[in-house]
Design an enzyme around this catalytic site. Structure first.
Site, PDB file in Angstrom:
ATOM      1  N   LYS A 197       0.849  -1.207   0.000  1.00 24.12           N
ATOM      2  CA  LYS A 197       0.000   0.000   0.000  1.00 24.12           C
ATOM      3  C   LYS A 197       0.878   1.247   0.000  1.00 24.12           C
ATOM      4  O   LYS A 197       0.592   2.213  -0.707  1.00 24.12           O
ATOM      5  CB  LYS A 197      -0.956  -0.030   1.203  1.00 24.12           C
ATOM      6  CG  LYS A 197      -2.079  -1.038   0.997  1.00 24.12           C
ATOM      7  CD  LYS A 197      -2.858  -1.366   2.260  1.00 24.12           C
ATOM      8  CE  LYS A 197      -3.843  -2.507   1.976  1.00 24.12           C
ATOM      9  NZ  LYS A 197      -4.495  -3.024   3.193  1.00 24.12           N
ATOM     10  N   GLN A 206      -4.846  -1.779   9.476  1.00 28.56           N
ATOM     11  CA  GLN A 206      -4.751  -3.097   8.850  1.00 28.56           C
ATOM     12  C   GLN A 206      -5.351  -4.165   9.772  1.00 28.56           C
ATOM     13  O   GLN A 206      -4.984  -4.261  10.940  1.00 28.56           O
ATOM     14  CB  GLN A 206      -3.273  -3.408   8.544  1.00 28.56           C
ATOM     15  CG  GLN A 206      -3.043  -4.699   7.804  1.00 28.56           C
ATOM     16  CD  GLN A 206      -3.610  -4.692   6.384  1.00 28.56           C
ATOM     17  OE1 GLN A 206      -3.450  -3.732   5.644  1.00 28.56           O
ATOM     18  NE2 GLN A 206      -4.287  -5.762   6.021  1.00 28.56           N
ATOM     19  N   ASP A 250     -11.384   2.554   3.878  1.00 23.28           N
ATOM     20  CA  ASP A 250     -11.704   1.129   3.746  1.00 23.28           C
ATOM     21  C   ASP A 250     -13.215   0.898   3.692  1.00 23.28           C
ATOM     22  O   ASP A 250     -13.672  -0.187   3.334  1.00 23.28           O
ATOM     23  CB  ASP A 250     -11.144   0.360   4.958  1.00 23.28           C
ATOM     24  CG  ASP A 250      -9.915  -0.470   4.614  1.00 23.28           C
ATOM     25  OD1 ASP A 250      -9.678  -0.709   3.426  1.00 23.28           O
ATOM     26  OD2 ASP A 250      -9.207  -0.876   5.562  1.00 23.28           O
TER      27      ASP A 250
END
Ligand code: NDP
Length: 302
Positions: free
Chosen positions: A59, A103, A126
Site C-alpha cells: 500500500k 490493517q 476502507d
C-alpha cells in the site's frame, strides 16, 4: 481483457487496476497543484503478521507511485487499545491525512469494532465504519469497501448494463459479500446471497449470470455449478499446501479456475484478478477523501 481461455475470456484485473492507478495518479497530481499538498493515506499496522506486513508495504509503494503521501505507523503487538485509539484520534485531526486504514486483523486483545468506530467516517477509506456501511445500505454517497467496489468496476467494464441479470454472491462478510450484494442490487441485478447454510448451493449458483465467490475455500466452485456463458468473479485468495520439493504452495481462488474456464463466458484469474483492484480502489478512495477534505468536488470518471 482479451486473452481467450477454453471458452472464457480472461478478465484482466491487473491491467484494469493499472489504468485506474494511472487515472488516480493524474488526478492526484492535479490535486497537489490545486492545494499545494499531496493526498495522504495513513496506514496503521499493529504486530508482525507476515501477510499484513506485505499488504502494508504494498500500500505504501502504491501510494508513492500514484503521487500520494503515505504515513506508516507500525506499532508493537502489545500496543494497548488506549494507545491505538489515541493514534487514530491524532490522525483524525491531522490535516495532511485524508484517509486512515487500520490493517486487519488486529491482535486479539484489541476490539476491532471499537477501533474502526473511532476513525472519522470521512477518512474511512476502507469503508468499514458503520456510518459508511449505513450510507451504502440506504444509497447515500460514502466510502465503499475496496474489494467489492473493484469487483463491480470489473463487472461493469465487462458486461456494461447489469440490469435484470441474475447474480449470486457466495459469502456474506461485512467486507466483501454484503457490500457486493448491495452494489449489485444498486446496479439493478437480481441478487441472491449464499453462505454456509445455503441448501443446494450448486443449484443456486447455476441460476446465475454473474457469480461472485468470496468464501475462502480453495477451488470450491466447480464447472458443473456454472451456467454456460456466466461471468465469474473470484475474490478468494487461498494458499495450497506446498507440493513436494517446493517451499510454498500455489495461490488459488475459491473457483476451480481451469475447469470453470471451460464453461464460463468470462472469469478473473487468481492471482491477477480481483487482488490488484483492491489496492487501486484504496488509492481511488483516498483521492476522493482528499477532495472532500479540501472542499473540492470529487474527481470525475473514477
Ligand atoms: P469470511 O471468512 O469473513 O467470510 C466467508 C463467507 O463464506 C461467510 O459468509 C461464510 O458463510 C461463507 N462460507 C464459508 N464456507 C462456505 C461454504 N462451504 N459454502 C458457502 N458459503 C460458505 O471471508 P471474507 O469475506 O473476508 O473473504 C473471502 C475470501 O476472499 C477469502 O479467501 C479472502 O482471503 C479473500 N479476500 C480477498 C481480497 C482481495 O483483495 N482479493 C480481499 C478480501 C478477502 P457464513 O457467513 O455462513 O459463515
Amino acid at each position: 481483457m482479451g486473452e481467450t481461455l477454453a471458452g472464457a475470456a480472461l478478465i484482466d484485473g491487473k491491467a484494469f487496476a493499472e489504468t485506474l492507478r494511472a487515472r488516480v495518479g493524474a488526478a492526484a497530481g492535479a490535486f497537489a497543484q490545486a492545494t499545494g499538498r499531496k493526498p495522504g493515506l495513513a496506514v496503521v499496522l499493529v504486530g508482525e503478521d507476515p501477510a499484513s506486513q506485505v499488504y502494508v508495504g504494498a500500500k505504501g509503494k502504491a501510494c508513492a507511485a500514484a503521487g500520494m503521501a503515505s504515513f506508516e505507523h507500525r506499532l508493537p503487538a502489545d500496543t494497548s487499545e488506549a494507545a491505538l485509539l489515541s493514534l487514530v484520534e491524532r490522525l483524525n485531526q491531522d490535516e495532511a491525512v485524508d484517509g486512515i486504514l487500520v490493517q486487519l486483523p488486529l491482535p486479539a486483545h484489541l476490539d476491532e469494532q471499537a477501533i474502526i468506530a473511532a476513525i472519522h467516517p470521512d477518512k474511512d477509506v476502507d469503508g468499514f465504519h458503520v456510518i459508511n456501511a449505513g450510507r451504502l445500505a440506504v444509497g447515500q454517497e460514502g466510502f465503499v469497501p475496496c474489494t467489492p467496489l473493484g469487483c463491480i468496476m470489473l463487472l461493469k467494464d465487462r458486461l456494461g448494463d447489469l440490469s435484470g441479470l441474475e447474480a449470486v454472491v457466495i459469502g456474506r462478510s461485512n467486507i466483501v459479500g454484503k457490500p457486493m450484494a448491495q452494489l449489485l442490487t444498486d446496479a439493478n441485478a437480481t441478487v441472491t446471497i449464499a453462505h454456509s447454510r445455503t441448501k443446494n448451493l450448486p443449484e443456486v449458483v447455476r441460476r446465475a449470470d454473474i457469480v461472485v465467490a468470496a468464501v475462502g475455500r480453495p477451488e470450491m466452485v466447480k464447472a458443473d455449478w456454472i451456467k454456460p456463458g456466466a461471468t465469474v468473479i473470484d475474490v478468494g485468495i487461498n494458499r495450497l499446501p506446498p507440493e513436494e520439493g517446493k517451499p510454498r504452495g500455489r495461490l488459488v481462488g475459491d473457483v476451480a479456475f481451469a475447469e470453470v474456464a471451460g464453461v464460463a463466458g468470462a472469469i478473473t484469474p487468481v492471482p491477477g484478478g480481483v487482488g490488484p483492484m483492491t489496492i487501486a480502489v484504496l488509492l481511488r478512495n483516498t483521492l476522493v477523501a482528499a477532495h472532500t477534505h479540501a472542499g473540492l468536488p470529487a474527481p470525475e470518471g473514477l
